[in-house]
Design an enzyme around this catalytic site. Structure first.
Site, PDB file in Angstrom:
ATOM      1  CG  ASP A  13      22.254 -36.706  40.987  1.00 29.66           C
ATOM      2  OD1 ASP A  13      21.617 -37.709  40.641  1.00 29.66           O
ATOM      3  OD2 ASP A  13      21.731 -35.570  41.031  1.00 29.66           O
ATOM      4  CE1 TYR A  47      23.074 -38.840  33.485  1.00 30.52           C
ATOM      5  CE2 TYR A  47      23.194 -40.121  35.514  1.00 30.52           C
ATOM      6  CZ  TYR A  47      23.828 -39.433  34.497  1.00 30.52           C
ATOM      7  OH  TYR A  47      25.189 -39.340  34.485  1.00 30.52           O
ATOM      8  N   GLY A  48      16.462 -39.003  34.270  1.00 32.09           N
ATOM      9  CA  GLY A  48      15.153 -39.591  34.541  1.00 32.09           C
ATOM     10  C   GLY A  48      14.259 -39.777  33.336  1.00 32.09           C
ATOM     11  CB  CYS A  57      21.753 -40.692  40.709  1.00 37.52           C
ATOM     12  SG  CYS A  57      20.624 -40.597  39.316  1.00 37.52           S
ATOM     13  CG  ASN A  58      16.580 -42.514  44.107  1.00 41.07           C
ATOM     14  OD1 ASN A  58      16.191 -43.354  44.889  1.00 41.07           O
ATOM     15  ND2 ASN A  58      17.002 -41.327  44.509  1.00 41.07           N
ATOM     16  CB  THR A  59      17.642 -42.243  37.416  1.00 38.66           C
ATOM     17  OG1 THR A  59      16.677 -41.319  37.924  1.00 38.66           O
ATOM     18  CG2 THR A  59      17.251 -42.688  36.038  1.00 38.66           C
ATOM     19  CD  GLU A  87      18.874 -29.913  37.888  1.00 38.00           C
ATOM     20  OE1 GLU A  87      19.090 -29.444  36.768  1.00 38.00           O
ATOM     21  OE2 GLU A  87      19.358 -30.994  38.290  1.00 38.00           O
ATOM     22  CB  CYS A  97      14.118 -38.382  42.556  1.00 35.33           C
ATOM     23  SG  CYS A  97      15.096 -37.183  41.606  1.00 35.33           S
ATOM     24  CB  THR A  98      19.265 -37.580  45.166  1.00 37.42           C
ATOM     25  OG1 THR A  98      19.636 -37.491  43.779  1.00 37.42           O
ATOM     26  CG2 THR A  98      19.604 -38.948  45.701  1.00 37.42           C
ATOM     27  CG  HIS A  99      16.925 -33.392  41.680  1.00 38.72           C
ATOM     28  ND1 HIS A  99      17.736 -34.394  41.223  1.00 38.72           N
ATOM     29  CD2 HIS A  99      17.313 -32.266  41.033  1.00 38.72           C
ATOM     30  CE1 HIS A  99      18.579 -33.895  40.329  1.00 38.72           C
ATOM     31  NE2 HIS A  99      18.340 -32.599  40.188  1.00 38.72           N
TER      32      HIS A  99
HETATM   33  N1  DGL Z   1      18.648 -37.079  41.067  1.00 42.89           N
HETATM   34  C1  DGL Z   1      18.339 -38.119  40.155  1.00 42.89           C
HETATM   35  C2  DGL Z   1      17.685 -39.309  40.847  1.00 42.89           C
HETATM   36  O1  DGL Z   1      17.844 -39.507  42.050  1.00 42.89           O
HETATM   37  C3  DGL Z   1      17.490 -37.824  38.958  1.00 42.89           C
HETATM   38  C4  DGL Z   1      17.421 -36.523  38.312  1.00 42.89           C
HETATM   39  C5  DGL Z   1      17.420 -36.671  36.809  1.00 42.89           C
HETATM   40  O2  DGL Z   1      16.365 -36.964  36.220  1.00 42.89           O
HETATM   41  O3  DGL Z   1      18.507 -36.525  36.250  1.00 42.89           O
HETATM   42  O4  DGL Z   1      17.020 -40.092  40.218  1.00 42.89           O
END
Ligand code: DGL
Length: 311
Positions: free
Chosen positions: A15, A47-48, A78-80, A168, A200-202
């Protein structure tokens, strides 16, 4: 590596940072005898809010890094990254199977629609800016609905970038996440979705404030259980599954090795909180130095010229 050795190889999970630990946690629980390598690209997160090109470059470096550690499977937690680079990672990693979260999350959302709303379903999608902008969730849902002969659900997307730093920072409940969720989800609340995808995995960590901001009874879906199911099915099918009860599982889950591209202390503290277990050691990795020039990426394994079919 030959197929017979594959069983002993670790599973790579990655991720942008710590969100993917929500997936890792479930995988470790369901597959306690499997070894894992987790990469958190904290040095380059989030990443988002980055362009698709930047995210692609980052995740190809992670893919190359994991392949050089001879993983038997890659889980894009990670979805992004799944949204903008799922296909290219799958091609580059072939024949190593790749599981991404967008496909799994979309399937799950359709399955969770209450039976009496299959003809007039409303699905909400929450994600990062890049995931929402890519539109992949909406596209996948429409394709899956068509394939199942269902009426296409109505869809509303909402980017919630501030959820990522809140998670976070460890602000998982209380006034600030409640207010943030209420502000982001105003239109979503009006939309009255039957199912909301935590894209989003967060975000599963913020289920409580998110649920409070939505109409009562809204179903929230987290892709992690579907990812675990798919991983187990693929490993079993290929004879690569290490059954529970094998080495490692008697005294708890087998080894997980953590790599982070930024401060290892920050990562360790956050990982302990996420996984609810002590994390003794985190390795630092400089992902910028990993080469992704054509040919190099795949050199740890031979790449086939045949395009792999979607998993
Ligand atoms: N956990 C990431 C996801 O699932 C994104 C978090 C990020 O923006 O880096 O998209």
């Amino acid at each position: 590596m030959f197929p017979a050795d594959m069983k002993d190889a670790p599973i790579g999970v990655f991720d942008s940072g710590i969100g993917g630990l929500t997936v890792l946690k479930m995988m470790r629980h369901a597959l306690p005898a499997e070894r894992f390598i987790y990469v958190g690209d904290l040095g380059r997160s989030p990443y988002g809010s980055k362009s698709a090109e930047t995210v692609r470059r980052c995740v190809l470096q992670i893919t190359a890094f994991l392949l050089s550690h001879h993983v038997k499977m890659i889980v894009i937690a990670c979805n992004t990254a799944s949204a903008v680079a799922g296909d290219i990672i799958r091609e580059c990693a072939y024949p190593v199977p790749v599981i991404e979260v967008v496909g799994r999350g979309s399937e799950m959302a359709l399955e969770m629609i209450p039976p009496d709303h299959r003809g007039d379903a409303r699905i909400g999608i929450l994600g990062t800016d890049t995931t929402v902008r890519s539109g992949v969730y909406a596209d996948r849902i429409r394709v899956l609905a068509d394939a199942r002969g269902m009426r296409r659900p109505e869809i509303l997307q909402q980017a919630c970038p501030l959820f990522v730093p809140l998670v976070e920072e460890g602000w998982w409940s209380g006034e600030i996440p409640d207010l943030t969720a209420a502000r982001y989800l105003r239109a979503m609340r009006e939309f009255k979705p039957h199912v909301v995808i935590l894209g989003c995995t967060h975000f599963p960590v913020l289920s409580e404030p998110i649920a409070k901001a939505l109409p009562e009874g809204t179903i929230l879906t987290d892709c992690a259980p579907a990812v675990v199911q798919r991983a187990e099915a693929i490993l079993r099918e290929r004879g690569w599954l290490v059954p529970a009860g094998s080495a490692g599982s008697a005294e708890g889950p087998a080894e997980t090795v953590f790599y982070c591209s930024d401060s290892i202390d920050t990562f360790r503290c956050q990982a302990e909180r996420f996984l609810d277990m002590p994390v003794d050691f985190v390795h630092h990795v400089d992902l910028e130095t990993v080469s992704i020039r054509e040919g190099d990426l795949c050199c740890p394994r031979q790449i086939s010229t045949v395009k792999p079919s979607s998993i």
